[in-house]
Design an enzyme around this catalytic site. Structure first.
Site, mmCIF file in Angstrom:
data_model
loop_
_atom_site.group_PDB
_atom_site.id
_atom_site.type_symbol
_atom_site.label_atom_id
_atom_site.label_comp_id
_atom_site.label_asym_id
_atom_site.label_seq_id
_atom_site.Cartn_x
_atom_site.Cartn_y
_atom_site.Cartn_z
ATOM 1 N N LYS A 96 0.887 -1.145 0.172
ATOM 2 C CA LYS A 96 -0.010 -0.045 0.118
ATOM 3 C C LYS A 96 0.932 1.185 0.088
ATOM 4 O O LYS A 96 1.915 1.200 0.332
ATOM 5 C CB LYS A 96 -0.750 0.030 1.281
ATOM 6 C CG LYS A 96 -2.082 0.770 1.161
ATOM 7 C CD LYS A 96 -3.091 -0.024 0.330
ATOM 8 C CE LYS A 96 -4.387 0.731 0.059
ATOM 9 N NZ LYS A 96 -5.553 -0.026 -0.416
ATOM 10 N N ASP A 123 -6.688 4.150 -4.917
ATOM 11 C CA ASP A 123 -7.654 3.995 -3.606
ATOM 12 C C ASP A 123 -8.344 5.505 -3.159
ATOM 13 O O ASP A 123 -8.391 6.095 -4.469
ATOM 14 C CB ASP A 123 -6.417 3.630 -2.264
ATOM 15 C CG ASP A 123 -7.485 3.159 -1.198
ATOM 16 O OD1 ASP A 123 -7.687 1.704 -1.035
ATOM 17 O OD2 ASP A 123 -7.444 4.191 -0.111
#
Ligand code: 2IT
Length: 450
Positions: free
Chosen positions: A126, A166
């Site tokens: 991430k 995201d």
């Protein structure tokens, strides 16, 4: 609890006391693994869990960019390459003011288990920045993305680490990020990033995939209880890409999403977000950058707006929190139970606090499904995008959707089976954690200690 598990959780609680979101996900996942750890002493012997809670690598970089008024700004960028045992690191980039290492690590840790559940060869990672996209011009967004990629490009690659979007990173940002990567590398390595536009290697159905996948998963749950999605009412939160996909698929299947939320409050649409006009309007709301859900109520008759409130007090058949982490606290969980809602289907990453999740799971009348399984259709379709890029092919919409549907059915079934194998009954939360863990654990054990 098993003493080894307890000691690893305690270690994380102490070491990362300043990163509460990361501690929260570690507590939630590890406590589910109790029966597995008790039955497999080899994991303790190799101290597997201490390695699993430590990212393989995480780095910080400076991102400077010039605003339209000529002033210069400096933000921080991060990439957390959490676990690469089963494939190249894979996971989104989040651009949001509140991003800090605790958010990167919680998302990275969840991603490891989620990606494992898809059955595809993708490790977990991430990244993101504390850059606030609100109110920025298109040119500012472009310059920020270019600067971000100048720092990141040498650490990623189609076989190394494959970012995606995201919160705060959509198709536009992906385009700018990829454009800069291509310029720096001098090569059309489009498998380096997913969520691309269709014209340069994006996959059909990727924009809808997280929402569609969530509804496919929900259908499996309903089927287990002999119910049909047709005619059901759904409370959603957020109004971004994921909620949009849920609205679209729910409408196709005869169900209706009746709530949406934003930082300003929530809207209740008794007729549902079901028409093409309403569903398309969500995209307009997002593109406007206003970040206001009230616009929906102002635009369609018969819709109520509740300023400053969350939609969890509305009586519906199904709750699908699809906005952000820790959106549902114990108080809201009690309200959901009091309203007699049977299906609590998490969609956003970690949308429920641990005490609220525990409470909901203890209610005999409520079925809880965890986000790392429910929202895995997004990253799964990203892996299908990578496959198309490496094959230099484009798959049809039908082909991608068929594979997505199949993957969601398999994730559901694997979760059900894993919980049953360990004597936990119909427990979708523990089942997802166990099934996700198993594959990564096997790969790590096989690859030796490092
Ligand atoms: O949370 C997630 O799974 C995502 N933001 C998507 C990640 C991806 O690589 O498509």
């Amino acid at each position: 609890m098993n003493a080894y598990l307890e000691s690893v959780i305690k270690h994380v609680q102490e070491k990362y006391a300043t990163e509460p979101e990361f501690v929260q996900t570690v507590e939630e996942v590890l406590s589910s693994l109790e029966p597995v750890i008790s039955l497999h002493p080899e994991y303790e012997k190799a101290d597997l869990l201490s390695r699993m809670v430590e990212p393989e690598r995480m780095f910080t970089f400076r991102v400077c960019w010039e605003a339209d008024d000529g002033t210069w700004h400096t933000n921080t960028g991060w990439r957390c390459q959490f676990n690469g045992a089963i494939g190249p690191y894979k996971g989104g980039l989040r651009f949001q003011k509140n991003v800090y290492p605790g958010i990167m690590k919680f998302l990275g840790f969840e991603q490891v288990f989620k990606n494992s559940l898809t059955g595809l060869p993708i490790g977990g990672g991430k990244g993101g920045s504390d850059f606030d996209p609100a109110g920025k011009s298109d040119a500012e967004i472009m310059r920020f993305c270019q600067s971000f990629m100048q720092a990141l490009y040498r650490y990623i690659g189609p076989d190394v680490d494959v970012p995606a979007g995201d919160m705060g990173v959509g198709a536009r940002e992906i385009g700018y990020l990829y454009g800069e990567y291509r310029r720096l590398k001098g090569a059309f390595e489009n498998g380096v990033i997913t969520g691309k536009g269709f014209s340069y290697g994006g996959s059909l159905v990727r924009p809808e995939a997280t929402g569609y996948g969530a509804v496919y998963y929900l259908e499996n749950v309903l089927k287990h209880f002999g119910e049909d999605i047709k005619g059901k009412t759904i409370a959603c939160a957020g109004f971004g890409n994921v909620t949009w996909g849920i609205c679209k698929k729910a409408a196709q299947l005869g169900a209706k999403v009746v709530t949406l939320s934003g930082p300003d409050g929530y809207i209740y649409d008794p007729n549902g977000v079901t028409t093409e006009k309403k569903i398309d309007y969500l995209l307009e709301m997002r593109a406007s950058g206003r970040n206001r859900v009230q616009d929906y109520a102002d635009n369609f008759p018969g819709v109520e707006f509740f300023p400053g409130e969350k939609p969890w007090n509305v009586k519906v058949d199904i709750c699908m929190p699809s906005a952000m982490q820790n959106d549902v606290h114990l108080e809201q969980a009690k309200q959901i139970a009091a309203n007699g809602i049977k299906y609590y289907i998490e969609v956003a990453n970690m949308p429920t606090t641990n005490d609220a999740l525990k409470f909901l799971m203890e209610q005999p009348g409520i079925v809880v499904a965890p986000s790392k399984a429910v929202n895995a259709g997004g990253v799964a379709t990203s892996a299908l995008e990578m496959a198309q890029n490496s094959e230099r092919l484009v798959w049809t919409e039908e082909e991608v959707d068929k594979q997505l549907h199949q993957i969601m059915n398999t994730i559901y079934q694997m979760s059900v089976d894993a919980a049953e194998t360990y004597g936990l009954g119909y427990n979708l939360v523990a089942g997802a954690n166990i099934a996700g863990f198993q594959r990564v654990a096997d790969a790590m054990m096989a690859q030796g200690i490092f």
